[in-house]
Design a protein around this motif. Structure first.
Motif, PDB file in Angstrom:
ATOM      1  N   THR A  26       1.079  -0.926  -0.030  1.00 38.47           N
ATOM      2  CA  THR A  26       0.030  -0.206  -0.319  1.00 38.47           C
ATOM      3  C   THR A  26       1.071   1.167   0.013  1.00 38.47           C
ATOM      4  O   THR A  26       0.394   2.288  -0.632  1.00 38.47           O
ATOM      5  N   LEU A  27       2.077   1.169   0.400  1.00 35.44           N
ATOM      6  CA  LEU A  27       2.746   2.464   0.789  1.00 35.44           C
ATOM      7  C   LEU A  27       4.113   2.507  -0.105  1.00 35.44           C
ATOM      8  O   LEU A  27       4.991   3.558  -0.059  1.00 35.44           O
ATOM      9  N   GLY A  28       4.423   1.114  -0.746  1.00 34.44           N
ATOM     10  CA  GLY A  28       5.788   1.544  -1.261  1.00 34.44           C
ATOM     11  C   GLY A  28       7.092   1.059  -0.281  1.00 34.44           C
ATOM     12  O   GLY A  28       8.152   1.348  -1.269  1.00 34.44           O
ATOM     13  N   TYR A  29       6.434   0.551   1.135  1.00 39.69           N
ATOM     14  CA  TYR A  29       8.119   0.420   1.810  1.00 39.69           C
ATOM     15  C   TYR A  29       8.788  -0.922   1.448  1.00 39.69           C
ATOM     16  O   TYR A  29       8.555  -2.082   0.957  1.00 39.69           O
ATOM     17  N   ARG A  30      10.076  -0.566   1.322  1.00 38.11           N
ATOM     18  CA  ARG A  30      11.272  -1.815   1.639  1.00 38.11           C
ATOM     19  C   ARG A  30      11.740  -1.798   2.640  1.00 38.11           C
ATOM     20  O   ARG A  30      11.726  -1.030   3.768  1.00 38.11           O
ATOM     21  N   CYS A  54      12.314  -7.647  14.793  1.00 41.10           N
ATOM     22  CA  CYS A  54      12.717  -6.158  14.111  1.00 41.10           C
ATOM     23  C   CYS A  54      12.536  -6.420  12.751  1.00 41.10           C
ATOM     24  O   CYS A  54      13.360  -6.983  13.003  1.00 41.10           O
ATOM     25  N   GLN A  55      12.259  -5.475  12.613  1.00 38.80           N
ATOM     26  CA  GLN A  55      12.464  -5.271  10.960  1.00 38.80           C
ATOM     27  C   GLN A  55      12.481  -3.911  10.735  1.00 38.80           C
ATOM     28  O   GLN A  55      11.309  -2.900  11.102  1.00 38.80           O
ATOM     29  N   PHE A  56      13.286  -2.892  10.484  1.00 35.41           N
ATOM     30  CA  PHE A  56      12.804  -1.640  10.055  1.00 35.41           C
ATOM     31  C   PHE A  56      12.872  -1.138   8.608  1.00 35.41           C
ATOM     32  O   PHE A  56      13.975  -2.273   7.929  1.00 35.41           O
ATOM     33  N   SER A  57      12.449   0.173   8.176  1.00 33.75           N
ATOM     34  CA  SER A  57      11.892  -0.065   6.525  1.00 33.75           C
ATOM     35  C   SER A  57      13.725   0.846   6.587  1.00 33.75           C
ATOM     36  O   SER A  57      13.924   1.349   7.173  1.00 33.75           O
ATOM     37  N   ARG A  62      10.638   6.187   8.883  1.00 29.65           N
ATOM     38  CA  ARG A  62      11.277   5.220   9.333  1.00 29.65           C
ATOM     39  C   ARG A  62      10.480   4.501  10.090  1.00 29.65           C
ATOM     40  O   ARG A  62       9.910   4.972  11.016  1.00 29.65           O
ATOM     41  N   LEU A  63       9.855   3.248  10.037  1.00 31.96           N
ATOM     42  CA  LEU A  63       9.130   1.955  10.554  1.00 31.96           C
ATOM     43  C   LEU A  63       9.956   0.828  10.861  1.00 31.96           C
ATOM     44  O   LEU A  63      11.011   0.980  10.630  1.00 31.96           O
ATOM     45  N   GLU A  64       9.717   0.548  12.115  1.00 35.18           N
ATOM     46  CA  GLU A  64      10.212  -0.925  12.980  1.00 35.18           C
ATOM     47  C   GLU A  64       9.254  -1.014  13.183  1.00 35.18           C
ATOM     48  O   GLU A  64       8.020  -1.139  13.494  1.00 35.18           O
ATOM     49  N   ALA A 151      19.780  -0.510   5.963  1.00 36.00           N
ATOM     50  CA  ALA A 151      20.180  -0.267   4.643  1.00 36.00           C
ATOM     51  C   ALA A 151      19.791  -1.174   3.407  1.00 36.00           C
ATOM     52  O   ALA A 151      19.376  -1.953   3.814  1.00 36.00           O
ATOM     53  N   ALA A 152      19.974  -0.953   2.494  1.00 36.26           N
ATOM     54  CA  ALA A 152      19.215  -1.630   1.488  1.00 36.26           C
ATOM     55  C   ALA A 152      20.021  -2.754   0.657  1.00 36.26           C
ATOM     56  O   ALA A 152      21.180  -3.232   1.294  1.00 36.26           O
TER      57      ALA A 152
END
Length: 154
Positions: A26-30, A54-57, A62-64, A151-152
């Motif tokens: 919906t928002l394109g977060y990676r 946990c996982q960060f955008s 930034r989302l966690e 990081a990507a």
């Protein structure tokens, strides 16, 4: 602690993959790397260890995403929504003391790994208030390590 020290919004979920997938679709977060670790914490009920995933955008804001841990403060907010606002702190213990003077209540503390427990040095802290939200304070020295988490992927 200052407004510009805010670095993420935390969402606790019981369906980790569905939450990540929905925010991606919906928002394109990676997303950076997903981490799962046992974490020793001090709760009002005493010392314990919780398994946190946990996982960060990669994108900002930034989302966690954090997997729920039943029976702890790491449970989803009733009705869904933001679980916590994450801030860098130059001195977590001092910021905790300041927030408690203003009516905030400590929910969890993590001593600095390897530090003298009697020294009171903290790696992170969670506090809440009657205002209906919670704050996570994270020692700023962790920033370089956490940057690897968003990081990507190579």
């Amino acid at each position: 602690m200052r407004a510009e020290d805010q670095f993420h919004l935390g969402i606790v979920t019981t369906d980790f993959d569905a939450t990540v997938d929905a925010l991606t679709a919906t928002l394109g977060y990676r997303w950076g790397v997903r981490m799962t670790n046992p974490v020793a914490v001090e709760l009002p009920s005493g010392a314990t260890e919780v398994e946190l995933t946990c996982q960060f955008s990669i994108e900002e804001p930034r989302l966690e995403i954090v997997s729920a841990v039943a029976g702890t403060m790491w449970e989803p907010v009733a009705g869904g929504g933001i679980h916590h606002l994450g801030y860098w702190a130059d001195d977590v213990a001092a910021d905790v003391a300041e927030l408690t003077r203003h009516g905030w209540r400590v929910e969890a503390l993590r001593p600095m790994p390897g530090a003298d427990p009697a020294g009171g040095e903290l790696f992170f802290a969670f506090l809440t208030a009657e205002r209906g939200f919670r704050i996570e304070l994270v020692d700023r020295r962790a920033e370089s390590g956490l940057r690897q988490c968003w990081a990507a992927p190579a």
